[in-house]
Design a protein around this motif. Structure first.
Motif: not given
Length: 390
Positions: A56-59, A303-307, A359-367
């Motif tokens: 997902x893009x940063x925006x 890890x999520x953007x806020x850690x 799967x390689x899961x990952x959070x987006x920029x807003x978590x």
């Protein structure tokens, strides 16, 4: 023994037998999680590249992914989807991938104005950058591949082909706006810093820097080392021997630490900690580790953007959470010993590539969203799990 808490239609797991509620940051992932495919997958694989970068893009307006209509998933195209409308745009076609495991390593950079990726054309590997405004891809480097940068930076990391790097044995950064290429760590620097380990691990000085991953602030990087086979067959486990994890500070221009184990690492947002398989966070300065939610399974944590949270995947057959070959996505707390399972699915099918897709899961920029691949049926599918109103 894990305590099973029922959270809507999902099972939430807590290692604290007394706890009846989840931590505030984790609680939204314990109920009412909405999961759906990102894009139609009939007749094609839809794959996001890795857990070190979010599709997902940063925006939050677009998603980038690789698609393939071949059974092995090793050739295809790169597409951008508008999240609000679902409209797809092909930004690169006739892509040749090393495998369907990381696809074209497609990733956002330059504040979301650019998508960087690599491709093999006429037997030659190229790193390219697609500009969303102009709709044009430009070649950034030849005879190299791309590691993983950070979405906010115009700099992307480059390395020589691990099976036969030729003269490209160093770590370079390319600027997708200006085209400038800088050498930031040379192979001679590494040989000088860690000579005994290189000799013991590889038995030769004929090694190269491999698979760099930049920290969120772009000031640090970790990478593997590779001993090339010298051949031309890159679709083989024997193409190279890879080991170790070296952390380097780009600002200080100095080595930080050598970890002899790779461990599927990803950066914390503090740029100081690396999380690895087992959900262990290592301080890069001290080398000391802390395990998060010890009872949680783990293969590819990020890890999520806020850690405050991490997400991970793993084969959970032995945990009796599913059928043989089932994998799960778990979200855990980095602050407390709790985690929840948000999805369980078969993962033994999908693209028939020589290196199986994970799967390689990952959070987006807003978590509030998590992206991950699934391999339940004939076609590898990209899913998104969402909390909140969006």
């Amino acid at each position: 023994m894990n305590r099973i808490l029922f959270a809507g239609s999902l099972l939430a797991f807590s290692t604290n037998a007394i706890a009846k509620t989840l931590p505030d940051d984790l609680a939204p992932w314990g109920s009412n999680v909405r999961i759906k495919p990102v894009a139609a997958h009939q007749g094609r694989h839809v794959i996001h590249s890795y857990f070190n970068t979010c599709p997902e893009s940063p925006d939050g307006k677009h998603v980038v992914y690789y698609t393939s209509g071949t059974q092995d998933g090793e050739s295809g195209d790169i597409r951008i989807q508008e999240r609000c409308s679902g409209k797809e745009t092909v930004i690169a076609d006739n892509i040749t991938a090393e495998d369907a495991h990381r696809a074209a390593c497609q990733q956002w950079c330059n504040g979301g104005k650019t998508v960087a990726y690599h491709d093999c054309r006429d037997g030659r590997w190229l790193v390219l950058a697609y500009n969303l405004e102009t709709g044009v891809s430009k070649v950034m480097a030849k005879d190299r591949q791309i590691g993983f940068g950070t979405p906010g930076s115009p700099w992307i990391p480059l390395y020589g082909c691990h099976w036969n790097p030729g003269q490209h044995r160093d770590l370079e950064l390319a600027n997708v706006e200006t085209g400038e290429i800088r050498t930031v760590v040379t192979i001679l620097d590494v040989l000088k810093e860690y000579p005994e380990w290189i000799d013991r691990q590889f038995g030769t000085k004929d090694v190269s820097i491999f698979f760099p991953v930049m920290s969120p602030d772009g000031q640090r990087v970790f990478f593997k080392m590779s001993r090339p086979s010298g051949g031309t067959d890159y679709r083989s486990k024997q193409a190279s021997f890879r080991a170790g994890k070296i952390v380097y500070d780009l600002g200080e221009k100095d080595f930080v630490r050598l970890f002899e184990r790779w461990g599927h690492p990803a950066w914390f947002p503090d740029n100081q900690t690396i999380i690895e398989r087992g959900n262990v966070g290592f301080d890069i300065r001290t080398g000391k580790g802390k395990r998060h939610a010890p009872a949680c399974f783990s293969d590819h944590p990020s890890v999520s953007p806020d850690g405050k949270l991490f997400v991970t995947d793993a084969d959970v057959t032995k945990r009796e959470l599913g059928k043989p070959g089932d994998w799960a996505i778990g979200v855990g707390s980095t602050q407390a010993d709790n985690y929840v399972v948000i999805d369980i699915f078969g993962n033994s099918k999908g693209a028939r590539t020589w290196r199986h897709n994970h799967p390689h899961p990952v959070f987006n920029a807003t978590g509030d969203r998590i992206y991950y691949n699934t391999n339940e049926g004939q076609w590898t599918t990209l899913r998104v799990a969402t909390i909140g109103k969006r």
